[in-house]
Scaffold this active site. Sequence first.
Site, PDB file in Angstrom:
ATOM      1  N   LYS B  29      -2.731  30.063  65.255  1.00 40.28           N
ATOM      2  CA  LYS B  29      -3.176  29.452  64.315  1.00 40.28           C
ATOM      3  C   LYS B  29      -1.841  29.047  63.639  1.00 40.28           C
ATOM      4  CE  LYS B  29      -6.681  30.297  61.043  1.00 40.28           C
ATOM      5  NZ  LYS B  29      -7.903  31.000  60.322  1.00 40.28           N
ATOM      6  N   SER B 104     -12.452  28.801  60.030  1.00 45.23           N
ATOM      7  CA  SER B 104     -10.923  27.779  59.488  1.00 45.23           C
ATOM      8  C   SER B 104     -10.174  27.517  61.529  1.00 45.23           C
ATOM      9  CB  SER B 104     -10.247  28.191  58.772  1.00 45.23           C
ATOM     10  OG  SER B 104      -9.889  29.310  58.821  1.00 45.23           O
ATOM     11  N   SER B 128     -13.509  33.373  60.003  1.00 43.24           N
ATOM     12  CA  SER B 128     -12.947  32.553  61.041  1.00 43.24           C
ATOM     13  C   SER B 128     -12.008  31.967  62.520  1.00 43.24           C
ATOM     14  CB  SER B 128     -11.634  31.646  59.496  1.00 43.24           C
ATOM     15  OG  SER B 128     -12.181  31.491  58.596  1.00 43.24           O
TER      16      SER B 128
END
Lengths: 88, 421
Positions: B29, B104, B128
Amino acid sequence: MVDHDAVTHVASLARVDLDEDEIEQFTAQFDDILSYFETLDSVPETEDDAELENVFRPDEVSEGLSQEEALRNAPETEDGYFKGPTVS
Amino acid sequence: MSEPNAFITRTDIEGDEPGPLDGRTVAVKDNISTDGVRTTCGSAMLAEYVPPYDATVVSKLKEAGATIVGKTNMDEFGMGTTTETSAFGATENPAAPGRVPGGSSGGSAAAVAAGDADLALGSDTGGSVRCPAAFCGVVGLKPTYGLVSRYGLIAYANSLEQIGPLAPTVESAAELLEVIAGPDPRDATTRETDTTYADAADGDVAGLTVGVPTELVEGGDDAVVEQFERALDTLREQGAETVEVSLPSVETAVQAYYVIAMSEASSNLARFDGVRYGPDSEVEGNWNDSFAAVREEGFGEEVKRRILLGTYALSAGYHDKYYEKAQDARAWVRRDFAEAFESADVIASPTMPVAPFERGESLDDPLQMYLADANTVPANLANLPAISVPAGETDGGPVGLQLVGEAFDERTIIRAASAAE
């Protein structure tokens, strides 16, 4: 009740400029969101019983970033320092 | 399949030496720092930011022999449930075309679902990792607070967040967890552990007690709840027992989560002032003028919204009303879980109460988007480990089964999840 001035005030506290459309939109949304947050009033006072302990280590000098590495992402530098706008 | 826009930056970072992840590709990420590779947090503010060091989890990936194939798309600074707030465009859900991948960590989940990476790392502040895992039909695990180092994770709300693995199977998620877990002198909240995880994915749930809180089931869409009930049947068929448990505190968990997360965000994101990193300010004027102009330009709408609401919640006259009450609500959630674990080994619910949203659907109504986090935020508030494992599909896309465990008891949720696969 959140109004235009309240949003402008909090934006200045947060150092975020907003345009007029954003102020208008946030004014309406903040009212909804903050009313929802107000249901926290019903929460009983609760003692936090988390087991926390301090974590200590000896304060020893170790390898860190070089000045050059630390400055690498700065938009402006001068003589090996960050350069910012005037303070007042 | 068309390119899902899972990556912000493609990389080819080879591991240092042979190790447990030899030959495996991992997507990371884009809020996890990579030495010499730009790390944007999905924000224009950091579009050109190149970290001068690796996050501890990235060092561990390299030591384990993994190949890092890219930095994945995400909601800006982790603030969103759809990966649509990224400054680098939205990510497509490979498992449900036309719908969001969740967020997310949507890019990480989409990369795994599309087969663009064997494994991925995400971060989970309020769901997330688990939400995109559920929406993309993969496995995602949020570790107990303190199991995985946050050094090098660009902070959004540090009292809530953990880095966690996403993978196609429970066992491979557990293998990745094994690589990234462990104490780090650079993160004083990490704890000593010498546990293995991959061997816990043995599917043995005979005698396991699964608690089901009605509060986290009754609000779900019918089609989602139907798949959830089938997952419980699967566990019962293998010898698990289900019992009803009660978590009355979850009724105010979303409110508490957002007040705490926004408050922490307003403080954490104060560092983005355009001096040490960020876009150059063209504005003439004093420090405050320049600072405010850079932040107007660099931050997207959702980030501004959260910084402002957090600033409001912490400001004089409102601190006791919002922030203090949210801390009470957080302690209440923690206590509720402790009581529930007296009669259950794990606690089960749908990961998300709904199927993946259609793209663009939730952008105009932030409160509606926040409410979708109802089932995931309690584990963050209580610092507990939680896993999402695929549990069937609805017409709208995949459904996830969430299992929450006791602190540092990742093995039990891994075992239970492996039986539900």
